[in-house]
Design an enzyme around this catalytic site. Sequence first.
Site, short mmCIF file in Angstrom:
data_model
loop_
_atom_site.label_atom_id
_atom_site.label_comp_id
_atom_site.label_asym_id
_atom_site.label_seq_id
_atom_site.Cartn_x
_atom_site.Cartn_y
_atom_site.Cartn_z
N PRO A 174 1.46 4.46 4.71
CA PRO A 174 1.22 3.84 6.03
C PRO A 174 2.10 4.45 7.12
O PRO A 174 1.80 4.31 8.30
CB PRO A 174 1.57 2.37 5.82
CG PRO A 174 1.73 2.15 4.36
CD PRO A 174 1.96 3.48 3.73
N GLU A 207 6.33 -1.33 -2.65
CA GLU A 207 6.67 -1.16 -1.23
C GLU A 207 6.68 0.30 -0.82
O GLU A 207 6.83 0.62 0.35
CB GLU A 207 8.03 -1.80 -0.93
CG GLU A 207 7.99 -3.32 -0.84
CD GLU A 207 6.97 -3.85 0.17
OE1 GLU A 207 7.08 -3.50 1.36
OE2 GLU A 207 6.07 -4.60 -0.24
N ARG A 212 -16.61 17.39 0.84
CA ARG A 212 -17.90 17.67 1.48
C ARG A 212 -17.84 18.88 2.41
O ARG A 212 -18.87 19.36 2.87
CB ARG A 212 -18.46 16.44 2.19
CG ARG A 212 -17.57 15.86 3.26
CD ARG A 212 -18.11 14.55 3.78
NE ARG A 212 -19.36 14.72 4.53
CZ ARG A 212 -19.45 15.23 5.75
NH1 ARG A 212 -18.35 15.65 6.36
NH2 ARG A 212 -20.60 15.35 6.36
N ASP A 227 -22.39 16.76 12.20
CA ASP A 227 -22.28 15.32 12.14
C ASP A 227 -21.40 14.76 13.24
O ASP A 227 -20.90 15.47 14.11
CB ASP A 227 -21.80 14.86 10.76
CG ASP A 227 -20.41 15.38 10.46
OD1 ASP A 227 -19.79 15.99 11.36
OD2 ASP A 227 -19.97 15.17 9.33
C1 21W Z 1 1.28 -1.01 2.57
C2 21W Z 1 2.91 -0.19 1.01
C3 21W Z 1 2.32 -1.56 3.35
C4 21W Z 1 3.93 -0.75 1.79
C5 21W Z 1 6.42 -3.05 7.76
C6 21W Z 1 7.70 -3.00 7.25
C7 21W Z 1 -1.32 4.71 1.78
C8 21W Z 1 -1.93 3.03 3.26
C9 21W Z 1 -1.24 3.36 2.03
C10 21W Z 1 1.59 -0.34 1.39
C11 21W Z 1 3.64 -1.41 2.95
C12 21W Z 1 -2.49 4.18 3.86
C13 21W Z 1 6.35 -3.67 5.67
C14 21W Z 1 -3.35 3.00 5.66
C15 21W Z 1 -2.14 1.80 3.97
C16 21W Z 1 -0.48 2.48 1.11
C17 21W Z 1 0.48 0.28 0.56
C18 21W Z 1 4.75 -1.99 3.78
C19 21W Z 1 5.87 -4.12 4.32
N1 21W Z 1 5.64 -3.49 6.76
N2 21W Z 1 -3.19 4.17 5.05
N3 21W Z 1 7.60 -3.38 5.95
N4 21W Z 1 -2.83 1.85 5.14
N5 21W Z 1 -0.35 1.17 1.36
N6 21W Z 1 4.72 -3.43 3.83
O1 21W Z 1 -1.72 0.72 3.56
O2 21W Z 1 0.05 2.96 0.13
S1 21W Z 1 -2.16 5.57 2.95
#
Ligand code: 21W
Length: 250
Positions: free
Chosen positions: A87, A114, A152, A167
């Site tokens: 994220p 996490e 693709r 596309d």
């Molecule tokens: C989601 C792990 C949230 C940890 C803020 C501070 C990979 C992903 C993932 C995940 C947290 C992607 C927090 C878009 C996604 C993934 C698992 C953190 C607590 N927030 N692209 N602490 N969204 N997600 N949570 O979730 O591994 S690419």
Amino acid sequence: MEISVISIFPGMFDAVAGSGVSRRAMEQGALNLHRWDPRDFTEDKHRGVDDRPYGGGPGMVMKPGPLCRCIDAATADHAGPVLYLSPQGELLTQGLVEELSSEPAITLVAGRYEGIDERVIQTRVDREISIGDYVLSGGELAAMVLIEAVTRLIPGVLGNDKSARQDSFSNGLLDCPHFTRPKQFEGHEVPAVLLTGDHEKIRQWRFQQSLKKTINSRPDLLRQADFGKTGLNKEQIKLLKEFKLEQEDV
Ligand code: 21W
């Protein structure tokens, strides 16, 4: 292309191996998918891949040892950039997908809990990539999104190179509406222009529809649209540039 995925849930990747464009690419020999499980690189009898975070707090963190040994084994087989789905990463765009599709090999790391120990990122990861601003439970689905988007674009895979290039997003505008038979469905008619056989008129109608859809759904895209790739005539480019200038005033 050699795609290695590192995940404690390798079975989830049956979804891309078993159907769709990725399965076809694998059958054609254009794509090889290699699955690696960090649990196979643990050294304790409980085969633990996670531990409590230093500094305290909720949740668990993926341990660096098993994960690094797993990444090293994968990249020893097929060298190439290591991409961590996270994220905290840069946003996956079609531009990045195009860039990645030209690599002979990539290794994708899908985290759970996490996230992973920061030292894995410091010592093994080349790029951190997110698929959007929403919360998943792990990186596996994000890795599969990347695999499908990249696969693709591998030459010869789609069986229809024209649709891959033409596309949505190829000119920065959203796609126009599509219609097929029957001519009337539940009282709704196909737009008359599509039945005229006048290809220039149809092209203009589709462009107007694309523009309308983009303005309403994704006005942010208009600011970056590439008019060099639109196949528009001079008049249309002029109208679109004027429209863009008006938008920038708002
Ligand atoms: C989601 C792990 C949230 C940890 C803020 C501070 C990979 C992903 C993932 C995940 C947290 C992607 C927090 C878009 C996604 C993934 C698992 C953190 C607590 N927030 N692209 N602490 N969204 N997600 N949570 O979730 O591994 S690419």
